[in-house]
Structure formats: structure tokens, C-alpha cells
Design an enzyme around this catalytic site. Structure first.
Site, PDB file in Angstrom:
ATOM      1  N   SER A 134       0.833  -1.203   0.000  1.00 21.82           N
ATOM      2  CA  SER A 134       0.000   0.000   0.000  1.00 21.82           C
ATOM      3  C   SER A 134       0.865   1.249   0.000  1.00 21.82           C
ATOM      4  O   SER A 134       1.980   1.253   0.538  1.00 21.82           O
ATOM      5  CB  SER A 134      -0.900   0.008   1.241  1.00 21.82           C
ATOM      6  OG  SER A 134      -1.541   1.250   1.401  1.00 21.82           O
ATOM      7  N   TYR A 159      -2.411  -0.395   9.874  1.00 20.39           N
ATOM      8  CA  TYR A 159      -2.588  -0.942   8.524  1.00 20.39           C
ATOM      9  C   TYR A 159      -1.287  -0.823   7.734  1.00 20.39           C
ATOM     10  O   TYR A 159      -0.819  -1.782   7.122  1.00 20.39           O
ATOM     11  CB  TYR A 159      -3.712  -0.209   7.805  1.00 20.39           C
ATOM     12  CG  TYR A 159      -3.814  -0.530   6.340  1.00 20.39           C
ATOM     13  CD1 TYR A 159      -4.209  -1.797   5.910  1.00 20.39           C
ATOM     14  CD2 TYR A 159      -3.506   0.429   5.371  1.00 20.39           C
ATOM     15  CE1 TYR A 159      -4.302  -2.106   4.558  1.00 20.39           C
ATOM     16  CE2 TYR A 159      -3.598   0.132   4.029  1.00 20.39           C
ATOM     17  CZ  TYR A 159      -3.997  -1.133   3.624  1.00 20.39           C
ATOM     18  OH  TYR A 159      -4.073  -1.427   2.289  1.00 20.39           O
TER      19      TYR A 159
END
Length: 342
Positions: A134, A159
Site C-alpha cells: 500500500s 494498517y
């Protein structure tokens, strides 16, 4: 007489998700046999996931496995039944803000599940693993565009930390077991069949319902919005180019993006950041309605701007994004109106 080419077998995890669905459909259209794996969790509307799967089931070469990556015995059984030429791991617990509420979900899916999958690939001799990282790994960096050569040791959300962990674990498997792995730092992917927790989806639903939208950081946000078709094109090309040891590797001067192992990292972005207020402006034009905006501070874990350096993609696979924000938003709105009948 020439020997017929064997159909390539591809495992796509997270196949009921946004990117997984689109990638699986493209691979099937290209003639691959696809096994789609998903646990169909309720992080967002399961009916949307099932609707995506219904489309994939129209392809005779598609098989669905209702399975969670934390189920190691289930994964072992799957790999015992099928030898995969390519594994694409898009299954993950998504969302920056939710990681502040339920970090354990990210440990289970993004770390334990990923290790389980890599171990199955190692033991089965899988030829290549693509996996989703990501753009969140870049944290609050202000030096743009973001490059895979930059240090990303200071994530600002759980995350992001879980995705950085994926990259480190993948490198270890590539180094120790020569398993080719390619990490994909994805930048704000959007388009038809998108995730309901993403800004474009949330804004569209609220504007059509006459409800205010929440605009964080007082609108001073920039995102490298990347249309789903461009993302899929990059993934398809990378899937046919297994990672190899970097020919320019110099162990005395290692850089984050290269290695003497069959390991690669790439930014998958549009290389053209767009102001959030500009995206909202385009969305308002497509919907024919003006949004009522509620301006709020930057949220914990969020980053003010993202901007992908994609020179490596251009060099290695000749990739160039083709869909501008104006066209991409229009396509999303058209799908949303048709799918939800509004």
C-alpha cells in the site's frame, strides 16, 4: 505440429474484493484458469462481494474457494489439489481508520494469513507471487513523488505497518527460498465495483441522498487516484514477469527497492496527484448535484498527500496510466447509478 500451450493456473485471493474481482475477470478474459479465494467477511456489504462473484461465475474457467488465509489446513488442501503458476494475494483487512479500532484483524489477515500463503507457495514451488502492499507505507513523508528507494520505517497506522511487514516477510522468503515475489504499493484505486468505505463511494452515496460529506484536513488533501483498469493492466504485465535478482545489486550499498533475491517492489499509481476538492468538483459535475461539505481535521493515521513515482514500471513493463480523473469518475458514477438504480 506445435504443442498446444498449457492454460496458466492462477490463484487470486480476495477475489470477491474490488481489485481481486477486476483482476480475475481480466485473467479469465485472457484465457487463464482462475481460482478465486475469499472469506467473504462483513467488513463491508457482503451482497456487493457476492454480486462480483456472480459475474465471475459466468466464466467456466473460474472456481471459487470460500476460505480464509488463516485456515492453514484449508490452504494446504487447496495447494495439494492444484498447482499454481501464479499466486496474486489481494486478500487483506483493509482500511486505515479501522486499524485503530481492531488491530488484531490486521495481524490475523495481513500477517498470519500472508505467511500461511507464502509457506504454501514455497512448499508447492509456485513460480511467482504478486502481493498487495500500500502507498500507506510512506507515512507522512513530504518528499514527493514517493519512490520505492525511500526509507519507509516509520508507518503512522497499524494498517501501514502490516503492509510494511508483508514486504519484509516477502523479501525473507525470496532470499531464503528463492521464491519470486513482487510487492505492489497501490495508490488510491477507484472505479466501478469499488469499495463502499472509500471516499468516492461514500461521497456519491451521501450526495445522492442529500446528506453532507466529511472532508478531512479541511480539504487540503491530495491523492494519486488510480483507475482500476490501469491497476489491472499493471498487475497483468507484472504477473508475466517474475521477479529476478537485481543485476545492479551492490551488497555494500543496498537500496530498499532492490535485492540480490528474486524480489521487487513497485508503486502502482497514476503519477498525477489530484486535490480532494477537485475530485469532489468532478463528482458533483457527474452527479449534477452540489455536495454539502463538512470540513474536519486530518484523522489519525491519514496522510495529507500521496504521489507515486512510477519510473520503474515504465522501465520494466512499459506501463503508462491512461485514465484521467474526469473519465474515471464518470465511469464510476455510471456504474453506481446502474447498480443501485439511482
Amino acid at each position: 505440429m506445435s504443442t498446444p500451450t498449457r492454460t496458466r493456473r492462477v490463484l487470486v485471493t480476495g477475489a470477491a474484493g474490488f481489485i481481486g474481482f477486476h483482476l480475475a475477470a481480466r485473467l479469465l478474459a485472457d484465457g487463464d484458469a482462475v481460482v478465486g479465494l475469499d472469506n467473504l467477511n462483513d467488513y463491508y456489504d457482503v451482497s456487493l462481494k457476492r454480486a462480483r462473484l456472480d459475474r465471475l461465475r459466468d466464466w467456466p474457467a473460474f472456481t471459487f474457494e470460500h476460505l480464509d488465509l488463516v485456515d492453514r489446513s484449508g490452504l494446504d488442501a487447496l495447494f495439494a489439489r492444484t498447482a499454481f503458476d501464479l499466486v496474486v494475494n489481494l486478500a487483506a483487512q483493509a482500511g486505515v481508520r479501522y486499524s485503530l479500532v481492531n488491530p488484531q484483524a490486521y495481524v490475523d489477515s495481513n500477517i498470519t494469513g500472508f505467511v500461511n500463503l507464502l509457506e504454501c507457495c514455497r512448499q508447492a514451488g509456485t513460480g511467482h507471487v504478486l502481493y498487495a502492499s500500500s502507498s500507506s507505507v510512506y507515512g507522512a513523508r513530504t518528499a514527493t513523488p514517493f519512490s520505492v528507494d525511500q526509507n519507509v520505517d516509520h508507518p503512522i497506522s497499524f494498517y501501514a505497518a502490516s503492509k510494511k511487514a508483508n514486504e519484509l516477510i516477502a523479501h525473507t522468503y525470496s532470499h531464503l527460498f528463492r521464491l519470486p515475489t513482487t510487492g505492489l504499493r497501490l495508490f488510491t484505486v477507484y472505479g466501478p465495483w469499488g469499495r463502499p468505505d472509500m471516499a468516492m463511494f461514500l461521497f456519491t452515496r451521501a450526495i445522492l441522498a442529500g446528506q453532507p460529506i466529511e472532508v478531512f484536513n479541511d480539504g487540503r488533501m491530495e491523492r494519486d487516484f488510480t483507475y482500476i483498469d490501469d491497476v489491472v493492466e499493471a498487475l497483468v504485465r507484472l504477473g508475466r514477469k517474475p521477479a529476478e535478482p537485481d543485476p545492479d545489486w551492490d551488497g555494500a550499498r543496498p537500496r530498499p527497492g532492490i535485492s540480490d533475491a528474486p524480489y521487487r517492489l513497485y508503486n502502482i499509481g497514476n503519477h498525477e496527484p489530484v486535490r480532494l476538492l477537485r475530485m469532489i468538483e468532478v463528482l458533483e459535475g457527474c452527479l449534477g448535484r452540489e455536495a454539502e461539505k463538512r470540513f474536519l481535521p486530518l484523522q489519525p493515521g491519514d496522510v495529507p498527500a500521496t504521489y507515486a513515482d512510477i519510473d520503474d514500471l515504465r522501465r520494466d513493463i512499459g506501463f503508462e496510466p491512461t485514465v484521467a480523473i474526469e473519465d474515471g469518475v464518470a465511469r464510476f458514477v455510471r456504474w453506481y447509478r446502474e447498480h443501485y438504480g439511482v
